[in-house]
Design a protein around this motif. Structure first.
Motif, short mmCIF file in Angstrom:
data_model
loop_
_atom_site.label_atom_id
_atom_site.label_comp_id
_atom_site.label_asym_id
_atom_site.label_seq_id
_atom_site.Cartn_x
_atom_site.Cartn_y
_atom_site.Cartn_z
N THR A 16 0.82 -1.20 0.00
CA THR A 16 0.00 0.00 0.00
C THR A 16 0.85 1.25 0.00
O THR A 16 0.61 2.20 -0.76
N PHE A 17 1.90 1.28 0.83
CA PHE A 17 2.75 2.46 0.91
C PHE A 17 3.69 2.59 -0.29
O PHE A 17 4.31 3.63 -0.46
N THR A 51 -6.60 4.31 7.73
CA THR A 51 -5.29 4.96 7.77
C THR A 51 -5.00 5.69 6.46
O THR A 51 -4.37 6.74 6.45
N SER A 52 -5.46 5.11 5.35
CA SER A 52 -5.27 5.78 4.07
C SER A 52 -5.94 7.14 4.06
O SER A 52 -5.37 8.13 3.59
N ILE A 98 -0.52 6.13 -1.94
CA ILE A 98 -1.84 5.71 -1.48
C ILE A 98 -2.92 6.16 -2.45
O ILE A 98 -3.84 5.40 -2.78
N PHE A 106 -5.80 3.89 -4.28
CA PHE A 106 -7.08 4.08 -3.61
C PHE A 106 -8.27 4.00 -4.57
O PHE A 106 -9.25 3.31 -4.29
#
Length: 432
Positions: free
Chosen positions: A63-64, A402-403, A196, A200
């Motif tokens: 993700t990061f 968190t995103s 992100i 997303f």
């Protein structure tokens, strides 16, 4: 806001900074699609298509990295090694007096700590790249996919892959520092924001599939808007502790007598507690992939903490977020140090004696505010996951709430940076 953007681009030096920042972010995304030497890119694409969503530690890193990890690209590690190194450096201040002394030395000490962070970043990049390549060669990176993603098993090829991924991490770190120095600022956060945001929309759009897809998509959009409003409200909120400075005579001049305040944010720890909690909870699931799938402990992990919608996982997730929120806040804000600095320069909180009583008062305020901030972090982190469970959707939004925290937080900081530079040129800025 659009007119403010227009004024920003009409200002030559600010336009140059914005275009430089955008160019670096675009280059960062391009590097996420360049495969590492020794990787069969076609097989990687087929294996990525066979898996839906990663909830393991590798999924967190993916993700990061904006999806670059599972692509096994030159930027596969992204900015994650630097984030980990920065957190470790901050934690070492508690146990190593030398690091705490460097922190108090000012700019020269901070420069040395930054250099240590860079060295640690490269070391972590070597370790993580070796782990990922080993996982890919053994087939555990893509469970259920029988294709070989690493076509050459020679040691030279593996060493070249490690060097390439490590060099990619060093390049990403340098790009972030370039944005901080020559761009709009806050370079590392903007690169995380880019990663992100890139993944997303795809994950969000996947919710629209199925029988109730359109309705689920609309509900999820409304939930995200609600969470964004909550994040903006809380991140902009702060407790202001008034501070009064006594008057003192220096030569023939009178100094002091001014009033100011100590701004204390409700969420002083940022997203670090959520990252810590998710990382620790992802480790058992990652270890279970390497174990015997018929073993009792592997089955227990799979049935209890391997998925984000399991009750035990949610309970442990909330408890760890609250713990790390208090832990990280205690590291970043030292009431005794603040009280000593206030006493040194003749400052005091009205109604509170200087010295130890001030430190105790600050500790009391920090404890109350951190309690609210920890609950806020837990709620924001869980809302998207709980909504997906209630809707019966199996697709996970990358790293949950968190995103949204990172996207909104970095976006607010970006607006503040541009707004401050516009105000220096006597413009209205974004906020009136």
């Amino acid at each position: 806001m659009l007119s403010a953007f227009g004024r920003a681009f009409r200002t030559p030096d600010l336009r140059r900074k914005l275009l430089f920042t955008i160019a670096i972010m675009a280059l960062f995304r391009v590097g996420s699609f360049i495969p590492t030497p020794g990787v069969d890119y076609a097989n990687v694409q087929q294996c990525v298509a066979t898996i839906e969503g990663e909830t393991s530690l590798l999924g967190l890193v993916n993700t990061f990295s904006g999806g670059a990890l599972l692509q096994l690209s030159v930027f596969a590690l992204g900015i994650m090694p630097y984030i980990t190194a920065s957190i470790i450096t901050q934690l070492l201040r508690v146990v190593i007096p030398r690091f705490e002394a460097l922190h108090k030395e000012g700019q020269s000490g901070q420069a040395k700590l930054t250099q240590y962070t860079r060295y640690l970043t490269i070391a972590l990049a070597i370790l993580q790249s070796t782990t990922i390549i080993t996982t890919a060669r053994t087939g555990l990176l893509f469970p259920g996919c029988g294709l070989d993603v690493v076509v050459d098993d020679r040691f030279v090829t593996a060493a070249l892959m490690v060097v390439t991924m490590t060099a990619g991490t060093g390049l990403v770190m340098w790009m972030g520092e370039l944005i901080t120095e020559k761009g709009i600022g806050n370079g590392m956060s903007l690169l995380i924001f880019t990663s992100i945001v890139a993944s997303f929309p795809t994950a969000l759009w996947s919710i629209a599939g199925g029988a109730n897809g359109p309705l689920n998509f609309i509900i999820m959009i409304l939930v995200i808007i609600l969470v964004i409003g909550m994040v903006v409200f809380v991140e902009q909120s702060q407790r202001r502790i008034p501070v009064q400075y006594a008057k003192r005579m220096v030569g023939r001049r009178m100094y002091g007598g001014t009033s100011t305040y100590i701004p204390i944010k409700i969420n002083m720890a940022g997203v670090i507690p959520v990252i810590f909690a998710a990382s620790i909870l992802a480790i058992p699931a990652l270890l279970a992939q390497f174990g015997d799938q018929t073993a009792d402990w592997v089955i227990w992990i799979s049935n209890n903490i391997a998925q984000q919608d399991q009750a035990l996982y949610i309970a442990l997730y909330v408890l760890m977020i609250i713990f790390f929120a208090f832990f990280y806040t205690s590291i970043t804000f030292n009431p005794d140090e603040v009280a000593d600095n206030m006493k040194k320069y003749g400052g005091f909180i009205p109604g509170i004696r200087a010295g130890r009583p001030t430190a105790e008062y600050l500790d009391f305020v920090i404890t109350r505010i951190t309690s609210a901030g920890a609950l806020y972090l837990a709620i924001v982190a869980l809302i998207p996951t709980l909504v997906l469970v209630l809707l019966g959707v199996t697709t996970n939004i990358p790293f949950g709430g968190t995103s949204i925290l990172i996207i909104v937080g970095v976006g607010l900081e970006f607006v503040k940076q541009v707004n401050s530079q516009l105000q220096q040129r006597h413009y209205e800025g974004f906020l009136r």
